[in-house]
Design an enzyme around this catalytic site. Structure first.
Site, PDB file in Angstrom:
ATOM      1  CG  ASP A 237      -1.816   1.188   1.514  1.00  0.00           C
ATOM      2  OD1 ASP A 237      -2.499   1.610   0.479  1.00  0.00           O
ATOM      3  OD2 ASP A 237      -1.743   1.577   2.556  1.00  0.00           O
TER       4      ASP A 237
ATOM      5  CG  ASP B 139      -2.061   7.502   0.393  1.00  0.00           C
ATOM      6  OD1 ASP B 139      -1.173   7.424  -0.521  1.00  0.00           O
ATOM      7  OD2 ASP B 139      -3.076   8.284   0.129  1.00  0.00           O
TER       8      ASP B 139
ATOM      9  CD  GLU C 264      -4.440   7.846   4.286  1.00  0.00           C
ATOM     10  OE1 GLU C 264      -4.954   7.601   3.282  1.00  0.00           O
ATOM     11  OE2 GLU C 264      -3.723   6.896   4.984  1.00  0.00           O
TER      12      GLU C 264
ATOM     13  NE  ARG D  27     -12.106   9.049   0.700  1.00  0.00           N
ATOM     14  CZ  ARG D  27     -11.170   8.263   0.810  1.00  0.00           C
ATOM     15  NH1 ARG D  27      -9.999   8.492   1.388  1.00  0.00           N
ATOM     16  NH2 ARG D  27     -11.331   6.994   0.136  1.00  0.00           N
TER      17      ARG D  27
ATOM     18  CB  SER E 200      -1.936   3.325  -4.061  1.00  0.00           C
ATOM     19  OG  SER E 200      -2.515   4.441  -3.358  1.00  0.00           O
ATOM     20  N   GLY E 201      -4.891   2.743  -3.273  1.00  0.00           N
ATOM     21  CA  GLY E 201      -6.335   3.324  -3.593  1.00  0.00           C
ATOM     22  C   GLY E 201      -6.256   5.005  -3.747  1.00  0.00           C
TER      23      GLY E 201
ATOM     24  CE  LYS F   4      -5.075  -0.951  -1.893  1.00  0.00           C
ATOM     25  NZ  LYS F   4      -4.604  -0.203  -0.588  1.00  0.00           N
TER      26      LYS F   4
ATOM     27  CG  ASN G  38      -8.920  -0.767   0.187  1.00  0.00           C
ATOM     28  OD1 ASN G  38      -9.791  -1.454  -0.193  1.00  0.00           O
ATOM     29  ND2 ASN G  38      -8.238   0.305  -0.450  1.00  0.00           N
TER      30      ASN G  38
END
Length: 195
Positions: A10, A12, A19, A55, A99-100, A144, A170
């Site tokens: 991941d 962040d 983040e 977001r 990554s998200g 992922k 996540n």
């Protein structure tokens, strides 16, 4: 480490200290509002794709140059990251950041660390401004885990030859999909399920 062939990470708060979406939101004085949504998603209280869309929608109209400003002014590597990537390279372990977050930040980190692969979300930008939309399929927990399995298969690795490093809910699917799951700066739920 010579036993392993792939490390999926991941980004962040795992590889880097921020983040990204929260820091982008700060450029619009919306950090607290966006961070509250981020935190709920991290705890697994909100569906990740829905929370990301929510977001990103708040970022509509932000100038693309502000993304670079976040990279220049706020993005730092977490302690130990350079040493970990060096250890992976020394042991011929392929590295991928999944990554998200968004591609601009992930590509920066990929180049900075010399990672082999990167997968992230693409924020739509028109005429130099964010539209508030995410393009294509969202990189969520399922994606992922899928990237880990797909790349492991492509590299001809066995199940126990992969390492997954994550931080939030996540990341749990990829951390428990195969091999070794490591919690880094992680939330409680992730710490309890990590090896």
């Amino acid at each position: 480490l010579s036993h392993f062939g792939l490390c999926v990470m991941d980004m962040d708060s795992t590889l880097i200290n921020i983040e990204c979406i929260d820091e982008i939101a700060d450029m619009m004085n919306l950090k607290l509002e966006v961070a509250a949504i981020t935190e709920a998603a991290m705890r697994g209280e909100l569906d990740f794709p829905a929370s990301l869309r929510k977001r990103v929608a708040l970022l509509k109209g932000l100038d693309e140059s502000q993304l670079q400003r976040v990279i220049d002014e706020r993005l730092k590597l977490n302690p130990g990251v350079l040493e970990w990537i060096a250890a992976c390279k020394a042991n011929n372990i392929k590295t991928i950041v999944v990554s998200g977050g968004c591609t601009m930040f992930v590509n920066h980190v990929k180049a900075l660390l010399g990672l082999d692969y990167a997968v992230a979300n693409t924020l739509e930008i028109v005429d130099g401004k964010l539209t508030g939309k995410v393009l294509g399929d969202i990189v969520d927990a399922d994606r992922k885990a899928l990237e880990l399995v797909k790349l492991s298969d492509e590299l001809g690795l066995k199940n126990d030859q992969t390492i997954a490093i994550g931080y939030v809910a996540n990341d749990l699917k990829m951390m428990t999909a195969e091999g070794v799951g490591i919690a880094s700066h992680a939330k409680a739920a992730v710490q309890h399920q990590a090896m």
